[in-house]
Motif scaffolding. Structure first.
Motif, PDB file in Angstrom:
ATOM      1  N   PHE A  79      -3.650   0.354  -3.433  1.00 24.48           N
ATOM      2  CA  PHE A  79      -3.999  -1.063  -3.533  1.00 24.48           C
ATOM      3  C   PHE A  79      -4.890  -1.515  -2.372  1.00 24.48           C
ATOM      4  O   PHE A  79      -4.602  -2.482  -1.675  1.00 24.48           O
ATOM      5  N   GLN A  80      -5.996  -0.791  -2.178  1.00 22.99           N
ATOM      6  CA  GLN A  80      -6.935  -1.146  -1.122  1.00 22.99           C
ATOM      7  C   GLN A  80      -8.331  -1.354  -1.696  1.00 22.99           C
ATOM      8  O   GLN A  80      -8.687  -0.785  -2.730  1.00 22.99           O
ATOM      9  N   TYR A  81      -9.115  -2.196  -1.004  1.00 26.66           N
ATOM     10  CA  TYR A  81     -10.466  -2.495  -1.460  1.00 26.66           C
ATOM     11  C   TYR A  81     -11.396  -2.576  -0.253  1.00 26.66           C
ATOM     12  O   TYR A  81     -10.952  -2.716   0.888  1.00 26.66           O
ATOM     13  N   ASP A 125      -0.078   2.434  -8.286  1.00 17.60           N
ATOM     14  CA  ASP A 125      -1.538   2.338  -8.318  1.00 17.60           C
ATOM     15  C   ASP A 125      -2.059   3.599  -8.996  1.00 17.60           C
ATOM     16  O   ASP A 125      -2.224   4.639  -8.360  1.00 17.60           O
ATOM     17  N   SER A 161      -0.644 -11.078  -4.595  1.00 18.85           N
ATOM     18  CA  SER A 161      -1.596  -9.965  -4.628  1.00 18.85           C
ATOM     19  C   SER A 161      -1.126  -8.842  -3.703  1.00 18.85           C
ATOM     20  O   SER A 161      -0.767  -9.095  -2.550  1.00 18.85           O
ATOM     21  N   GLU A 184      -0.748  -8.987  -9.724  1.00 15.62           N
ATOM     22  CA  GLU A 184      -1.688  -9.910  -9.091  1.00 15.62           C
ATOM     23  C   GLU A 184      -2.045 -11.042 -10.049  1.00 15.62           C
ATOM     24  O   GLU A 184      -2.373 -10.818 -11.210  1.00 15.62           O
ATOM     25  N   ARG A 195      -9.381  -1.767   2.919  1.00 19.96           N
ATOM     26  CA  ARG A 195      -9.243  -0.320   3.074  1.00 19.96           C
ATOM     27  C   ARG A 195      -9.092   0.050   4.540  1.00 19.96           C
ATOM     28  O   ARG A 195      -9.860  -0.367   5.400  1.00 19.96           O
ATOM     29  N   TRP A 206      -3.159  -6.361  -2.788  1.00 23.50           N
ATOM     30  CA  TRP A 206      -4.361  -5.703  -2.280  1.00 23.50           C
ATOM     31  C   TRP A 206      -4.625  -6.029  -0.813  1.00 23.50           C
ATOM     32  O   TRP A 206      -4.535  -7.169  -0.387  1.00 23.50           O
ATOM     33  N   ASN A 255       0.803  -1.216   0.000  1.00 22.07           N
ATOM     34  CA  ASN A 255       0.000   0.000   0.000  1.00 22.07           C
ATOM     35  C   ASN A 255       0.841   1.272   0.000  1.00 22.07           C
ATOM     36  O   ASN A 255       0.326   2.365  -0.255  1.00 22.07           O
ATOM     37  N   SER A 299      -7.439 -12.735  -9.869  1.00 19.63           N
ATOM     38  CA  SER A 299      -7.449 -12.546  -8.419  1.00 19.63           C
ATOM     39  C   SER A 299      -7.897 -13.768  -7.624  1.00 19.63           C
ATOM     40  O   SER A 299      -7.644 -13.833  -6.417  1.00 19.63           O
TER      41      SER A 299
END
Length: 348
Positions: free
Chosen positions: A171-173, A111, A160, A142, A165, A162, A105, A198
């Motif tokens: 790279f956050q979801y 990103d 990956s 990824e 958040r 990710w 991150n 993914s």
């Protein structure tokens, strides 16, 4: 399942069918046997680290001998193209056959969407992307990658960058989104956003993510759990030999995991994962050696039980955000292949 085991199963004879007497006298086919294309598993030494945050110079002063270096992301502090270049140039000079990197991150310039939202430029993003071709470094996007060492040793790794958040970073979801499993594995409260890249495949040998799975080396120090439930479900489903990560600085360490297929799944979210006690780490001894590793007893049990997964949180930054933690040195037995394409085709 590893390549070695899958090919081995494919060639297992049917012992229930009696061999015809005349056929036993026929000359054998010139097609090679399995053993001529797949050799006995070979020990491969993996040096694992994460969250070096520009503190690589101290780590690289005493890099132990290894075959593969795995960096689980956050190799920079500010994620600028200049920082990315400095770190990758430094790592490219060390003598390791294969050096595999993913973003974390903190690598914000990689990103695009996040970088532009924070005032970055398209030019800066493209410059950062070009740096990923630094000679001697293999940067992985990824997805699942199959790699072979010069010895012929082969492994399949899923990676990956990710993480869920938390604040504002790259790279956050959203935590309610499941990107690592097929839709039939996603709980009713979550949204499946899995793609071909993914979703973690069943046959993977190693999983390298930036962040941890839920309840495994994922405590940030405030009593909560920072790991990902969907990632845990994927690991329980695929059962890789090694899962390495970082991100949570207070979670440094290693822990072996077993799976109990007799366990009854009583409610949504249950799995068959059985967590063994976290491994003891002599941090002062590890600093003197330049690496941490499993105690001899645990290493032997792990080597002799192919159904276990070794979890490693390899953050280099300690609780005071200083690069005081040692990287982990892990040995895996992996299959070795010969490269004659005709032999490989004949195995079918």
């Amino acid at each position: 399942m590893s390549v070695y085991n899958s090919l081995k199963r494919a060639r297992t004879p049917d012992s229930s069918r009696p061999e015809d007497e005349t056929s036993s006298k026929k000359p054998r086919s010139s097609s090679p046997s399995l053993s001529s294309a797949i050799k006995a598993p070979v020990p491969v030494r993996f040096l694992i680290m994460s969250d070096t945050h520009d503190g690589h110079d101290k780590i690289l002063k005493s890099t132990p001998q290894c075959d593969v270096l795995l960096h689980c992301g956050d190799f920079t502090q500010d994620g600028s193209p200049e920082a990315i270049k400095q770190v990758l140039d430094a790592f490219s000079k060390i003598e390791v056959e294969l050096k595999l990197f993913i973003a974390g991150n903190h690598e914000i310039a990689l990103d695009k969407e996040y970088y532009l939202s924070q005032g970055g430029t398209e030019e800066g993003h493209q410059k950062a992307r070009r740096l990923l071709c630094t000679p001697g470094i293999r940067f992985l996007e990824e997805g699942t990658h199959e790699l072979t060492l010069k010895s012929g040793t082969h492994f399949k790794i899923f990676v990956s960058p990710w993480t869920p958040r938390y604040g504002s970073s790259a790279f956050q979801y959203s935590t309610h989104k499941d990107r690592f499993n097929q839709s039939n594995m996603t709980p009713s409260w979550a949204e499946n956003v899995g793609t071909t890249a993914s979703i973690i495949p069943e046959s993977v040998d190693i999983v390298m993510t930036h962040g941890p799975l839920k309840y495994v080396l994922d405590k940030p120090g405030d009593g909560t759990s920072a790991g990902r439930e969907h990632l845990r479900r994927a690991i329980a489903r695929t059962r890789p030999r090694l899962h390495c990560f970082g991100h949570v600085h207070k979670g440094y360490g290693a822990q072996r995991v077993r799976y109990d297929d007799r366990k009854t799944i009583k409610k949504e979210g249950d799995d068959r994962m059985v967590l063994l006690p976290q491994e003891w780490v002599g941090k002062n001894q590890a600093k003197r050696k330049g690496h941490a590793n499993l105690p001899p007893g645990s290493a032997e049990k792990f080597r002799n039980n192919a159904q276990e997964t070794l979890m490693v949180n390899a953050v280099i930054m300690d609780d005071d955000d200083q690069p005081e933690n040692a990287p982990w040195l892990v040995e895996l037995d992996l299959p070795s292949q010969e490269f004659d394409s005709k032999k490989v085709r004949n195995l079918g």
